[in-house]
Design an enzyme around this catalytic site. Structure first.
Site: not given
Ligand code: BGC
Ligand code: NOJ
Length: 815
Positions: A487
């Site tokens: 993400d």
């Molecule tokens: C986090 C991720 C998460 C993303 C979207 C980020 O701040 O590090 O783990 O998937 O937000 O919510």
């Molecule tokens: C947490 C999110 O819930 C997941 O969808 C994502 O793949 C990982 N973070 C990595 O960014």
């Protein structure tokens, strides 16, 4: 250093001191009513939705840690001394303390001043309530006059509004007290048809429902006025902060024992039958009363607890392993499976690190969560798949998140996370492999929850595949969109303003940035699709996806291979990322895992090369970091990944979700020793001895362990709600132990450490129980010399399902 120990026979983790490095939590409830509970009784409860139907308050981000919970206080009325039997909130030094976290229940036992107290907290199956079953024993040697106070703080339902909208909320709080029961009925007078209730099995000496009346002005939960004076003032909340506190006076002779039961529950009334009498504003209690009466009886409470225990024995019984490694056994047999259920239920909504007011359920997250859950209750996995696919867009894309209460796609986050649709294919395949229920593909499912848009689920999957094919970039690799699995790799966002979303503030049209990760995921999804299409005899689809996968594979070798590992992406300017050409972010874990899982490089030696590169550049004793070198500054064209200080989260943290992909890849190339070594590095039970460094619970996986660039290398964060749970479960059960559901039956293909003598597994699969014994006389990692099924030798490791056969004995001799 440890703060407790595992009791595998009782399936509990026993915490031996209250001051754990962080609150070590557990979950109550597994259907509709849920609670979080820490080892010192902190936490909160909600019905279905942690944001919109919050029953009790919690203070996040607080000092001291973990304030707000299911509090009890005991008071010795002769001396006036009082204490919390769960340590918090008074933090009185207890003479004995123990917290047992089990599956769906927590028992906190302590002793102070000769008074032993043991409280069992759980949610009965099928009910929207939690029980606190308190047993007090006088071990002091003389008679005691005690007061027992309960205390919870009600949340005014919408947890977000509750924490912000004080101008309204300070005036709307309402309670009702009747027959010793405290009812919380804020907004019941208008549009709500639900209320909370807090009941006690004993005659009350008093109660309080107004927080400051109970605590005293400017006082905390550690020093309530009521405990100091020993008196409740029977306060009735009008606005401000409604609470529930019962006061029970208990005379305990030396050696005597007494049980007190509290019920905290949620109840709904029919909209047109809310009040009794109908013209009044008094809650109609006709349907709630029998429930309260039932659970104020100790025998019923005990029975409900036994039903819950048996339920978990049945669920966990679906996969039980005996291997030479105790940490593996307890994670597989108890904790990892349990965490998979919690993750399936909660998605990423409510934990010590997720406030419950944030995001909805992730599309990719929920599909992956199925992998570790589907064998326990396939019917619930089926329902989840149908809910998820009904939010799919007509173009095959997906809302990135959906709201569990409405089951609608979340417009704020929208779509354009280009990996999302492929996960649906993988989730559906996992469901069919487990259940053999091909009929799910014919279910008519809407798009974007729009009536009239229904097609069979099968077509949803076809559109998912097509979505990627419609979005190829300059190198013919899949366009990344807002982000792929990672993400935080935001190649189209260019966010330069604080507070903007890194994912959704797009100001480029995104026709250039490509993802090698999605390429690998696509090939994997095509393989699953070919399996499903083949079963339907849809030859056109089989050949379409096989061709598309072969094309994609060629593209990866042309543009996604860096010589020693798979590249990660191409950015908006067409520059490569995850390559020797980069000075930071030269090698990423995700494409190594997913491409090899899709079979890439297995025949030409590149898979081994890539995995050796992982070992050389990314592996640490605490797990495998996400990439190297870490980004030392914020890069506008890379986005959130470079927003994190080096070593944390996606910026070179050990993002545990990705580690099992490498374990699986290692099994694919036959290296069982390495696969298992990686498995142990992040296995929470194997890390128990370093709890003071790891900090999170030793019984569940955390999303992240700080990487080697971090000052706190080895420190875990974001425990419980993470895709790590499902993927580690898949890695150990399906790939290392190698007991893998397939479309045609159960496949057995262990890839284990060479020094193992073998292992045993009991696996319930499509209605039959498989007793599997694997022996390893030659001490190898992979390969079966002989497989016998119910005494008959078979070729290969696939055991086809035989109608009517309930018990299957399987013997595998490796060689
Ligand atoms: C986090 C991720 C998460 C993303 C979207 C980020 O701040 O590090 O783990 O998937 O937000 O919510
Ligand atoms: C947490 C999110 O819930 C997941 O969808 C994502 O793949 C990982 N973070 C990595 O960014």
């Amino acid at each position: 250093m440890k703060y407790g120990h595992f009791d595998d026979a009782s399936r509990e983790y026993i915490i031996a001191r209250p001051d754990t490095p962080l609150p070590w939590i557990n979950y109550l409830g597994c259907e509709a009513y849920f609670g979080l509970i820490s080892n010192t009784a902190g936490g909160y409860s909600f019905y279905r939705d942690a944001r919109l139907r919050r029953l009790t308050r919690y203070r996040y981000n607080n000092s001291p840690l973990d304030v707000g919970g299911r509090y009890l206080y005991l008071r010795d009325n002769k001396s006036g001394k009082y204490w919390s039997p769960s340590w918090m909130p008074t933090r009185t030094k207890l003479d004995e303390y123990e917290c047992r976290h089990g599956q769906g229940y927590t028992i906190i036992t302590s002793k102070f001043n000769g008074i032993k107290s043991s409280t069992r907290y759980f949610v009965p199956l099928g009910e929207s309530l939690e029980l606190w079953q308190v047993t007090l024993t006088n071990e002091s040697g003389s008679d005691s006059d005690l007061s027992l106070f309960s205390a919870i703080e009600f949340c005014l339902w919408d947890a977000n509004d509750d924490a912000t909208n004080f101008q309204r909320n300070y005036s709307i709080g309402q309670v009702e007290i009747a027959d010793e029961v405290i009812y919380h009925k804020t907004e019941y007078r208008e549009r709500r048809d639900h209320f909370a209730y807090f009941a006690c099995s004993e005659k009350l000496a008093g109660y309080d429902t107004q927080r400051e009346a109970f605590l005293g002005n400017y006082r905390g939960w550690d020093q309530p006025r009521a405990l100091e004076t020993g008196e409740s003032v029977n306060s009735e909340a009008h606005g401000w902060q409604p609470i529930g506190s019962h006061h029970v006076k208990i005379h305990l002779r030396a050696g005597e024992q007494k049980q007190v039961i509290f019920i905290l529950g949620y109840h709904e009334n029919p909209k047109d039958d809310k009040f009794d009498p109908p013209t009044s504003q008094i809650i109609n209690k006709k349907t709630v009363k029998p429930i309260i009466e039932k659970y104020l009886q100790p025998a019923n409470v005990d029975e409900a607890f036994n039903i819950l225990r048996d339920y978990w024995t049945m669920l966990l019984g679906k996969f039980q392993a005996t291997t030479p490694d105790a940490d593996t056994n307890r994670m597989v047999n108890i904790w990892n499976a349990y965490q998979c259920m919690v993750t399936f239920n909660m998605s990423r909504s409510a934990s010590y690190f997720e406030s419950g007011i944030g995001r909805g359920m992730g599309f990719r997250d929920s599909n992956q969560d199925l992998l570790g859950f589907v064998h326990m209750i396939p019917e619930r996995a089926r329902e989840r798949i149908l809910d998820l696919s009904a939010t799919q867009l007509k173009n095959g894309g997906a809302f990135h998140q959906y709201q569990p209460l409405t089951k609608r796609g979340n417009n704020d986050v929208g779509s354009g996370f280009n990996d999302d649709p492929a996960w649906l294919v993988i989730g559906v395949a996992a469901y069919i492999k487990e259940s053999g229920d091909w009929s799910i593909l014919d279910e008519l499912v809407q798009y974007e929850n729009e009536a009239g848009s229904e097609t069979p689920l099968y077509e949803h999957l076809q559109r998912s595949i097509q979505y990627t094919l419609d979005r190829l970039g300059p190198n013919k690799l899949p366009l990344i969109g807002r982000a792929d699995w990672n993400d935080c790799l935001n190649l189209n966002c260019f966010s330069d303003t604080p507070g903007q979303s890194f994912q959704t503030t797009t100001n480029r049209d995104g026709k250039v940035a490509e993802s090698v990760f999605i390429a690998g995921l696509f090939v994997l999804a095509c393989t699953e699709m070919a399996g499903m299409a083949g079963n339907r005899n849809d030859k056109a689809e089989v050949s379409k996806v096989q061709k598309a996968a072969a094309e994609m594979e060629k593209t990866v070798w042309a543009s996604g291979w860096d010589g020693d590992w798979f590249r990660r992406a191409y950015d908006n300017f067409g520059h490569v990322l995850g390559s020797k050409e980069n000075s930071e972010g030269r090698i990423f874990i995700e494409p190594q895992g997913i491409c090899i899982m899709a079979g890439l490089g297995v025949d030409n030696g590149n898979a081994i090369k890539a995995l050796d590169s992982v070992d050389e550049h990314l592996a640490t004793p605490h797990g495998i970091v996400l990439q190297q070198p870490a980004f030392s500054q914020y890069y506008l064209h890379l986005g959130e990944i470079s927003s994190y200080p080096p070593g944390y989260k996606e910026n070179a943290g050990i993002f545990c979700h990705t580690n099992p992909w490498i374990m699986i890849a290692e099994t694919i190339v036959g290296r069982g020793d390495r696969a298992f070594d990686y498995y142990r590095r992040i296995n929470p039970s194997a890390r128990e001895e370093i709890s003071e460094l790891h900090k999170c619970e030793p019984y569940v996986y955390a999303q992240m362990i700080a990487g080697k660039d971090a000052v706190t290398h080895g420190e875990a964060k974001n425990s419980w709600l993470t895709g790590t749970a499902a993927w580690n479960y898949a890695a150990i059960t399906q790939y290392i132990l190698g007991i893998r559901p397939g479309f045609e039956g159960l496949e057995i293909d262990p890839v284990i450490p060479a020094n193992w003598e073998g292992f045993k597994v009991t696996r319930v699969f499509r209605g039959a129980t498989y007793h599997i014994t694997v022996t390893n006389p030659k001490h190898i990692c992979k390969g079966a010399e002989k497989v016998t099924v119910n005494g008959k030798q078979v070729e290969g490791g696939l055991i086809r399902v035989e109608e009517g056969v309930r018990e299957v004995n399987v013997e595998v001799v490796m060689g």
